[in-house]
Scaffold this active site. Structure first.
Site, PDB file in Angstrom:
ATOM      1  N   ASP A  25      18.701 -48.162  35.410  1.00  0.00           N
ATOM      2  CA  ASP A  25      18.923 -46.754  35.088  1.00  0.00           C
ATOM      3  C   ASP A  25      17.675 -46.274  34.370  1.00  0.00           C
ATOM      4  O   ASP A  25      17.418 -46.655  33.222  1.00  0.00           O
ATOM      5  CB  ASP A  25      20.152 -46.600  34.185  1.00  0.00           C
ATOM      6  CG  ASP A  25      20.400 -45.151  33.778  1.00  0.00           C
ATOM      7  OD1 ASP A  25      19.589 -44.274  34.130  1.00  0.00           O
ATOM      8  OD2 ASP A  25      21.403 -44.900  33.073  1.00  0.00           O
ATOM      9  N   TYR A  43      10.891 -27.883  36.867  1.00  0.00           N
ATOM     10  CA  TYR A  43      10.198 -28.654  37.911  1.00  0.00           C
ATOM     11  C   TYR A  43       8.684 -28.520  37.744  1.00  0.00           C
ATOM     12  O   TYR A  43       7.954 -29.514  37.755  1.00  0.00           O
ATOM     13  CB  TYR A  43      10.612 -28.158  39.293  1.00  0.00           C
ATOM     14  CG  TYR A  43       9.924 -28.878  40.434  1.00  0.00           C
ATOM     15  CD1 TYR A  43      10.424 -30.082  40.917  1.00  0.00           C
ATOM     16  CD2 TYR A  43       8.772 -28.359  41.028  1.00  0.00           C
ATOM     17  CE1 TYR A  43       9.797 -30.756  41.960  1.00  0.00           C
ATOM     18  CE2 TYR A  43       8.141 -29.023  42.071  1.00  0.00           C
ATOM     19  CZ  TYR A  43       8.654 -30.225  42.531  1.00  0.00           C
ATOM     20  OH  TYR A  43       8.012 -30.882  43.554  1.00  0.00           O
ATOM     21  N   SER A  74       3.449 -33.107  43.001  1.00  0.00           N
ATOM     22  CA  SER A  74       3.457 -32.125  44.089  1.00  0.00           C
ATOM     23  C   SER A  74       2.671 -30.890  43.684  1.00  0.00           C
ATOM     24  O   SER A  74       2.228 -30.757  42.538  1.00  0.00           O
ATOM     25  CB  SER A  74       4.891 -31.715  44.442  1.00  0.00           C
ATOM     26  OG  SER A  74       5.366 -30.707  43.562  1.00  0.00           O
ATOM     27  N   THR A  84      13.864 -35.537  53.374  1.00  0.00           N
ATOM     28  CA  THR A  84      14.551 -36.758  52.980  1.00  0.00           C
ATOM     29  C   THR A  84      16.040 -36.708  53.309  1.00  0.00           C
ATOM     30  O   THR A  84      16.590 -35.663  53.649  1.00  0.00           O
ATOM     31  CB  THR A  84      14.395 -36.985  51.464  1.00  0.00           C
ATOM     32  OG1 THR A  84      15.055 -35.918  50.762  1.00  0.00           O
ATOM     33  CG2 THR A  84      12.927 -37.015  51.066  1.00  0.00           C
ATOM     34  N   ILE A 138      11.343 -40.837  49.704  1.00  0.00           N
ATOM     35  CA  ILE A 138       9.939 -41.243  49.612  1.00  0.00           C
ATOM     36  C   ILE A 138       9.814 -42.635  48.995  1.00  0.00           C
ATOM     37  O   ILE A 138       9.012 -43.455  49.450  1.00  0.00           O
ATOM     38  CB  ILE A 138       9.134 -40.214  48.804  1.00  0.00           C
ATOM     39  CG1 ILE A 138       9.107 -38.866  49.525  1.00  0.00           C
ATOM     40  CG2 ILE A 138       7.703 -40.705  48.579  1.00  0.00           C
ATOM     41  CD1 ILE A 138       8.430 -37.755  48.747  1.00  0.00           C
ATOM     42  N   LYS A 173       5.933 -31.532  36.897  1.00  0.00           N
ATOM     43  CA  LYS A 173       4.877 -31.935  37.826  1.00  0.00           C
ATOM     44  C   LYS A 173       3.485 -31.700  37.247  1.00  0.00           C
ATOM     45  O   LYS A 173       2.570 -32.506  37.456  1.00  0.00           O
ATOM     46  CB  LYS A 173       5.040 -31.195  39.157  1.00  0.00           C
ATOM     47  CG  LYS A 173       6.291 -31.611  39.938  1.00  0.00           C
ATOM     48  CD  LYS A 173       6.356 -33.121  40.146  1.00  0.00           C
ATOM     49  CE  LYS A 173       7.568 -33.532  40.970  1.00  0.00           C
ATOM     50  NZ  LYS A 173       7.677 -35.006  41.104  1.00  0.00           N
TER      51      LYS A 173
END
Length: 315
Positions: free
Chosen positions: A72, A171, A159, A206, A20, A175
């Site tokens: 980084d 996760y 998301s 992806t 993305i 988000k």
């Protein structure tokens, strides 16, 4: 094809070597912006694709300008040096920041199917040191350049995992926090005419997902989803937002790429609109016994936001 409307603008896309981030950088460059792109790999080696040089070349092939910078994003000193460089080279100007850098894809795939107590707690850091903490640092540094100029757009890639359970616990935490960050930074930035938005792309197939041996479950999810978005679609949405005179109407909010695309007639690179997870046709398609009805339901019929939000109701 993008319309050249961002000439003279300076953009920064973090994590732009593939996926993305690369798609967003390409579209912003094609729209006329000077794009700084960051990542950990400047030049590909051992035949592996995914480098800053590849992204820069793709932007140049679309007629755009790109400055690749190896960073980084777990190292906050390097992050600070990045913004100092942009400020010096662009006379203190930064118009667009896209917080996209993410280190969590492989850890998510490798821990698929396991409960949070069955994996090392360091999974949280693997996912959120870059995918949340870094985004906050970048947002602070970007705001310090944008506020004095009284203009700017900050986008964080999030998301539906911020609304309800998806993939794993770290996760979802990350988000949900990204969505909250956009909302709260949007509150404080509003009086300075700087927009802060959380952008939810749809399912995107992806390069990392295609190449990973651990992505079988994710591929099945994509098949059920229907037509995935290309990595460039989110870039088309951001390019339009950046030149939209009403962009502040979206500040502090979650914006679904498909919703914004529908509202502004923005199609994907295949000329088709993106799949909208709020559409009744999509929702019906998720139930095998009712999927045959999907083709008969008009695409403009969508689940209202207030009802959609109930999917994450915690009261």
């Amino acid at each position: 094809m993008a319309t050249v409307s961002l000439a003279g603008r300076v953009a920064l896309v973090t994590g732009g070597t593939r996926g993305i981030g690369k798609g967003i950088a390409i579209e912003l460059g094609a729209a006329g912006a000077l794009v700084y792109v960051t990542g950990r790999t400047m030049k590909s080696s051992n035949g592996k694709s995914g480098s800053l040089e590849e992204t820069a070349e793709a932007i140049r092939q679309r007629g755009g300008k790109c400055i690749p910078v190896r960073v980084d994003h777990e190292n906050m000193d390097e992050v600070e040096e990045l913004f100092q460089r942009i400020a010096k080279e662009q006379d203190g100007r930064l118009d667009i920041l896209v917080n996209n850098a993410y280190k969590g894809v492989e850890p998510i795939l490798s821990s698929s199917g396991k409960s949070f107590w069955e994996v090392e707690p360091s999974l949280f850091d693997d996912i959120n040191n870059v995918g949340l903490r870094n985004h906050y640092y970048c947002t602070v540094h970007a705001a310090r350049l944008m506020v004095p100029r009284k203009q700017g757009l900050i986008v964080v890639i999030s998301s539906a995992g911020g609304l309800r359970y998806l993939f794993n616990v770290p996760y979802g935490i990350g988000k949900a926090a990204c969505d909250r960050m956009a909302a709260d930074t949007g509150t404080e930035l509003r009086k300075h005419n700087v927009a802060s938005i959380s952008l939810w792309p749809g399912a995107v197939f992806t390069e990392t997902i295609q190449a990973s041996e651990n992505s079988v479950g994710f591929r099945k999810m994509l098949e059920k989803y229907g037509k995935p978005e290309t990595p460039e679609y989110a870039g088309r949405i951001i390019a339009h937002l950046a030149q939209n005179p009403s962009v502040m109407d979206y500040s502090g909010k979650i914006v679904l790429t498909a919703d914004y695309g529908d509202a502004h007639s923005i199609v994907d690179s295949d000329g088709q609109p993106a799949v909208n997870i709020r559409s009744f046709s999509f929702l019906v398609r998720q139930a095998p016994a009712l999927s045959w009805l999907a083709g008969w339901i008009p695409g403009f019929l969508k689940l209202p936001y207030w009802l959609f939000h109930q999917g994450g109701n915690k009261f």
